[in-house]
Design a protein around this motif. Structure first.
Motif, PDB file in Angstrom:
ATOM      1  N   VAL A  10       0.842  -1.203   0.000  1.00  0.00           N
ATOM      2  CA  VAL A  10       0.000   0.000   0.000  1.00  0.00           C
ATOM      3  C   VAL A  10       0.879   1.255   0.000  1.00  0.00           C
ATOM      4  O   VAL A  10       0.560   2.260  -0.633  1.00  0.00           O
ATOM      5  N   GLY A  11       1.992   1.212   0.701  1.00  0.00           N
ATOM      6  CA  GLY A  11       2.887   2.370   0.786  1.00  0.00           C
ATOM      7  C   GLY A  11       3.913   2.145   1.871  1.00  0.00           C
ATOM      8  O   GLY A  11       4.097   1.013   2.344  1.00  0.00           O
ATOM      9  N   ARG A  12       4.566   3.218   2.260  1.00  0.00           N
ATOM     10  CA  ARG A  12       5.563   3.138   3.334  1.00  0.00           C
ATOM     11  C   ARG A  12       5.222   4.152   4.418  1.00  0.00           C
ATOM     12  O   ARG A  12       4.721   5.244   4.116  1.00  0.00           O
ATOM     13  N   VAL A  13       5.557   3.786   5.647  1.00  0.00           N
ATOM     14  CA  VAL A  13       5.172   4.611   6.799  1.00  0.00           C
ATOM     15  C   VAL A  13       5.902   5.952   6.758  1.00  0.00           C
ATOM     16  O   VAL A  13       7.112   6.020   6.556  1.00  0.00           O
ATOM     17  N   LEU A  14       5.121   7.016   6.921  1.00  0.00           N
ATOM     18  CA  LEU A  14       5.703   8.365   7.005  1.00  0.00           C
ATOM     19  C   LEU A  14       5.835   8.788   8.468  1.00  0.00           C
ATOM     20  O   LEU A  14       6.866   9.254   8.907  1.00  0.00           O
ATOM     21  N   GLY A  24       2.720   6.706   2.836  1.00  0.00           N
ATOM     22  CA  GLY A  24       2.702   7.468   1.593  1.00  0.00           C
ATOM     23  C   GLY A  24       3.052   6.611   0.412  1.00  0.00           C
ATOM     24  O   GLY A  24       3.725   5.584   0.530  1.00  0.00           O
ATOM     25  N   THR A  25       2.557   7.007  -0.740  1.00  0.00           N
ATOM     26  CA  THR A  25       2.943   6.370  -1.991  1.00  0.00           C
ATOM     27  C   THR A  25       2.841   7.417  -3.080  1.00  0.00           C
ATOM     28  O   THR A  25       2.383   8.534  -2.837  1.00  0.00           O
ATOM     29  N   ARG A  26       3.280   7.085  -4.281  1.00  0.00           N
ATOM     30  CA  ARG A  26       3.194   8.044  -5.377  1.00  0.00           C
ATOM     31  C   ARG A  26       1.779   8.065  -5.927  1.00  0.00           C
ATOM     32  O   ARG A  26       1.094   7.042  -5.924  1.00  0.00           O
ATOM     33  N   SER A  27       1.380   9.228  -6.433  1.00  0.00           N
ATOM     34  CA  SER A  27      -0.001   9.339  -6.916  1.00  0.00           C
ATOM     35  C   SER A  27      -0.265   8.392  -8.085  1.00  0.00           C
ATOM     36  O   SER A  27      -1.385   7.960  -8.301  1.00  0.00           O
ATOM     37  N   SER A  28       0.798   8.048  -8.845  1.00  0.00           N
ATOM     38  CA  SER A  28       0.590   7.147  -9.981  1.00  0.00           C
ATOM     39  C   SER A  28       0.308   5.715  -9.524  1.00  0.00           C
ATOM     40  O   SER A  28      -0.125   4.882 -10.302  1.00  0.00           O
ATOM     41  N   LYS A  29       0.598   5.402  -8.255  1.00  0.00           N
ATOM     42  CA  LYS A  29       0.443   4.023  -7.757  1.00  0.00           C
ATOM     43  C   LYS A  29      -0.936   3.779  -7.135  1.00  0.00           C
ATOM     44  O   LYS A  29      -1.215   2.687  -6.674  1.00  0.00           O
ATOM     45  N   ILE A  30      -1.739   4.803  -7.059  1.00  0.00           N
ATOM     46  CA  ILE A  30      -2.996   4.642  -6.332  1.00  0.00           C
ATOM     47  C   ILE A  30      -3.971   3.785  -7.162  1.00  0.00           C
ATOM     48  O   ILE A  30      -4.140   3.985  -8.353  1.00  0.00           O
ATOM     49  N   ASP A  31      -4.545   2.783  -6.497  1.00  0.00           N
ATOM     50  CA  ASP A  31      -5.475   1.875  -7.194  1.00  0.00           C
ATOM     51  C   ASP A  31      -6.377   1.184  -6.176  1.00  0.00           C
ATOM     52  O   ASP A  31      -6.611   1.723  -5.089  1.00  0.00           O
ATOM     53  N   ASP A  32      -6.841  -0.031  -6.498  1.00  0.00           N
ATOM     54  CA  ASP A  32      -7.770  -0.760  -5.625  1.00  0.00           C
ATOM     55  C   ASP A  32      -7.209  -1.062  -4.233  1.00  0.00           C
ATOM     56  O   ASP A  32      -7.960  -1.359  -3.311  1.00  0.00           O
ATOM     57  N   LYS A  33      -5.893  -1.018  -4.121  1.00  0.00           N
ATOM     58  CA  LYS A  33      -5.289  -1.321  -2.803  1.00  0.00           C
ATOM     59  C   LYS A  33      -5.593  -0.216  -1.791  1.00  0.00           C
ATOM     60  O   LYS A  33      -5.512  -0.425  -0.597  1.00  0.00           O
ATOM     61  N   HIS A  34      -5.870   0.956  -2.309  1.00  0.00           N
ATOM     62  CA  HIS A  34      -6.069   2.105  -1.433  1.00  0.00           C
ATOM     63  C   HIS A  34      -7.557   2.383  -1.320  1.00  0.00           C
ATOM     64  O   HIS A  34      -8.091   3.248  -1.986  1.00  0.00           O
ATOM     65  N   THR A  35      -8.199   1.581  -0.494  1.00  0.00           N
ATOM     66  CA  THR A  35      -9.655   1.671  -0.354  1.00  0.00           C
ATOM     67  C   THR A  35     -10.005   1.974   1.096  1.00  0.00           C
ATOM     68  O   THR A  35      -9.457   1.348   2.016  1.00  0.00           O
ATOM     69  N   MET A  89       6.807  14.892  -7.504  1.00  0.00           N
ATOM     70  CA  MET A  89       6.800  14.250  -6.183  1.00  0.00           C
ATOM     71  C   MET A  89       5.527  14.650  -5.435  1.00  0.00           C
ATOM     72  O   MET A  89       5.578  15.430  -4.502  1.00  0.00           O
ATOM     73  N   VAL A  90       4.396  14.180  -5.911  1.00  0.00           N
ATOM     74  CA  VAL A  90       3.141  14.488  -5.225  1.00  0.00           C
ATOM     75  C   VAL A  90       2.676  13.213  -4.535  1.00  0.00           C
ATOM     76  O   VAL A  90       2.099  12.337  -5.167  1.00  0.00           O
ATOM     77  N   PRO A  91       2.975  13.061  -3.252  1.00  0.00           N
ATOM     78  CA  PRO A  91       2.629  11.792  -2.610  1.00  0.00           C
ATOM     79  C   PRO A  91       1.153  11.719  -2.238  1.00  0.00           C
ATOM     80  O   PRO A  91       0.515  12.728  -1.983  1.00  0.00           O
TER      81      PRO A  91
END
Lengths: 202, 408
Positions: A10-14, A24-35, A89-91
């Motif tokens: 899903v991402g890495r702890v900030l 956080g993760t990159r905006s391009s990586k956002i998908d079904d995992k982020h629900t 770099m828009v997380p």
């Protein structure tokens, strides 16, 4: 909805505390995992003997001055759009509240003993882990009493999410049991109870 | 103690009144300048006047001149916004630096170059690169007299690095879609001969080599100047207003009745949205040096564009070498693609590629502190004691954040 055995990062702890954490993760990586309402896990020790379990309660995408200007253009340029999503770099920040932890293979529905460290990898829980975790309902109270999160919507989203971890013939009973537990916890607030029950009604 | 605004308020109000008065007195001169501009219809007469200041003992003329024949354009003419090419490649470069700081743990400076490549008309993610370079040897830090080099030297080295990376990127992308526009943030006519610039001669030679490489790559090179304050056309109008016997260095030191005006003020009343001015060159010893040293292709020309989509004019200046100015199709493509780039950011009419190159290159003060910290840690790992500045330490104590009392 992704809820199977494959690893889904899903991402890495900030930033983190025992109450919860932001990853956080990159905006391009956002998908079904982020629900909203997904069950996630993150190791809080190097050997992964202790794993915190949480629920996604917020997904935030920050803007900046350039993004605001691009929005003001009469037509948003497609190349600029790809540049914003892939290069800049828009997380995306994902807020998680802790609802339990696994210690030496045993699931505990309480706050974890320590927060996860920065940059620890946050993954979606597998279907088996969600199934195992939701055999007990003690975490309901943690969610319903959580401050600064939409607790009613969150518990409903989490239960609807957890349903997919159950075999078809067990889903209905899982919803009924959850409803009963909610009725017990919210017996002094019938309006709230009826709202939450409506949200989990199949 | 921070700035006490109550003490500066009167001065700000007085400044505002001064600007208003200056604007009112300029408006009459501006009307006369517009009249003189539209009277510039005889290119032969203008060439004759320019020849006069180039051949005579007069050396002080720094105004505009028509582009060399047969590429000259009517001075008061305007070029409409051309159709936007269906494809193209836009490479933008910008640079930033950390100047040497005697209060740092060790003396160093850093130049960071950002390169952004935008594929116009293609559904491709733009390319972005940064090239940070740390300089710490005495050879790079000290001048020939053993003194710390000036900030002007670092600025000159940064300008050179920007042009070198732009040339390298253009060469590597020479197979990409044409036209290929290479955008530099700032004017192309650089003055590296200042006594404060260490090794100015070498910097100038390498700068010209980069321009040559850009030309060899088939790139359309352009220097982009936002908010230009240049007075090239105004100076030309002043020159044309004079009788031949009045032309001397003393008279040319100012712009006479047009003094106080600049080209952008004039062209704001001339250029409609999207239009450009004629391509001209600047008459200066520096430009002559470029031409004499590297050939006619390397004389620097310029034109102005009103990049506003409508409403209040936004006049910008575009510097181009003559190898671009001579190619009408290249000027048209450059004009069109600059307008297309400026339209991307909505209200901010500025090329998107340059905005992103600047973002890539920019080194913030926080990053400078982190850089110092990295160097400090590295020195300790090498059993070296970082130099500490008592002045800086005491300053950060006084400027530091306050801590609130909290009941835990």
């Amino acid at each position: 909805m992704i809820i199977n055995e494959k690893r889904h990062v899903v991402g890495r702890v900030l930033r983190a505390s025992t109450m919860g954490f932001d990853c956080g993760t990159r905006s391009s990586k956002i998908d079904d995992k982020h629900t909203f309402g997904s069950f996630v896990k993150v190791p809080i020790t190097d050997d992964e003997a202790v794993i915190a379990v949480g629920l996604i309660h917020a997904i935030r995408i920050d803007d900046d001055a350039l993004a605001r200007e691009l929005v003001m253009a009469s037509v948003v340029d497609n190349v600029a759009l790809m540049d914003q999503r892939e290069n800049r770099m828009v997380p995306v920040e994902i807020g998680v509240i802790n609802i339990g932890y696994r210690f030496n293979g045993v699931m505990v529905q309480s706050l974890p003993p320590r927060p996860p460290l920065s940059l620890s990898e946050v993954e979606l829980c597998t279907a088996d882990e969600v199934y195992e975790f939701t055999q007990r309902t003690d975490f309901f109270r943690l969610v319903l009493n959580a401050k600064e999160v939409p607790s009613d919507e969150l518990i409903a989203a989490a239960l609807n999410y957890a349903c997919y971890a159950y075999p078809d013939d067990e889903r209905y009973q899982f919803r009924v049991n959850s409803g009963r537990k909610l009725a017990m916890l919210l017996s002094n607030d019938l309006k709230r109870l009826s709202h939450v029950l409506a949200l989990i009604k199949p | 103690m921070s700035l006490e605004f109550t003490k500066v308020m009167d001065q700000v109000q007085s400044f505002g009144r001064y600007l208003k008065h200056r604007g009112e007195s300029a408006s009459q001169r501006l009307l006369r300048a517009i009249e003189a501009f539209y009277a510039c219809t005889d290119l032969d007469a203008i060439h004759q006047r320019i020849d006069l200041v180039r051949k005579s003992s007069v050396s002080g003329y720094r105004g505009a001149a028509p582009a060399p024949r047969p590429y000259d354009e009517l001075i008061c003419g305007v070029g409409e916004a051309p159709p936007i090419p269906t494809e193209g490649t836009i490479i933008a470069a910008d640079g930033s630096q950390i100047f040497p700081d005697t209060h740092s743990p060790a003396l160093y400076y850093l130049i960071n170059i950002g390169i952004f490549t935008y594929f116009h008309g293609a559904n491709r993610v733009p390319h972005q690169f940064t090239y940070p370079e740390l300089y710490y040897s005495e050879k790079m830090l000290l001048d020939r007299d053993g003194r710390l080099i000036t900030n002007q030297t670092i600025n000159a080295r940064r300008s050179l690095a920007e042009m070198q990376w732009l040339a390298k990127s253009a060469w590597e992308n020479r197979a990409e879609a044409k036209p290929m526009i290479t955008l530099h943030d700032g004017g192309l006519l650089k003055f590296f001969g200042n006594a404060d610039i260490e090794g100015g001669g070498d910097i100038e030679r390498e700068y010209m080599e980069s321009l040559q490489k850009l030309s060899d790559s088939g790139a359309i090179l352009a220097g982009y100047l936002d908010v230009p304050r240049s007075t090239y056309i105004i100076s030309l109008l002043h020159l044309l207003n004079l009788q031949p016997d009045q032309i001397n260095d003393a008279i040319l030191r100012t712009n006479g009745e047009f003094e106080g005006l600049n080209d952008a003020m004039l062209l704001a009343h001339v250029l409609a949205p999207g239009e450009r001015s004629a391509v001209m060159t600047q008459n200066s010893p520096q430009n002559k040096e470029y031409r004499d040293r590297s050939g006619a292709d390397f004389e620097i020309g310029f034109f102005y564009i009103n990049v506003a989509a409508g409403g209040r004019p936004i006049i910008i200046r575009v510097d181009i070498p003559m190898w671009v100015a001579r190619d009408k199709a290249a000027v048209r493509a450059l004009h069109a693609l600059i307008l297309a780039q400026c339209a991307i950011q909505g209200r901010r009419s500025y090329p998107y590629a340059l905005t992103r190159a600047d973002e890539l290159a920019y080194v913030s003060s926080i990053e400078k502190q982190q850089m110092d910290e990295l160097i400090r840690v590295n020195m300790l790992q090498n059993a070296l004691e970082p130099e500490s500045s008592s002045k800086l330490q005491s300053k950060s104590l006084a400027r530091g954040e306050r801590t609130q009392f909290r009941l835990h």
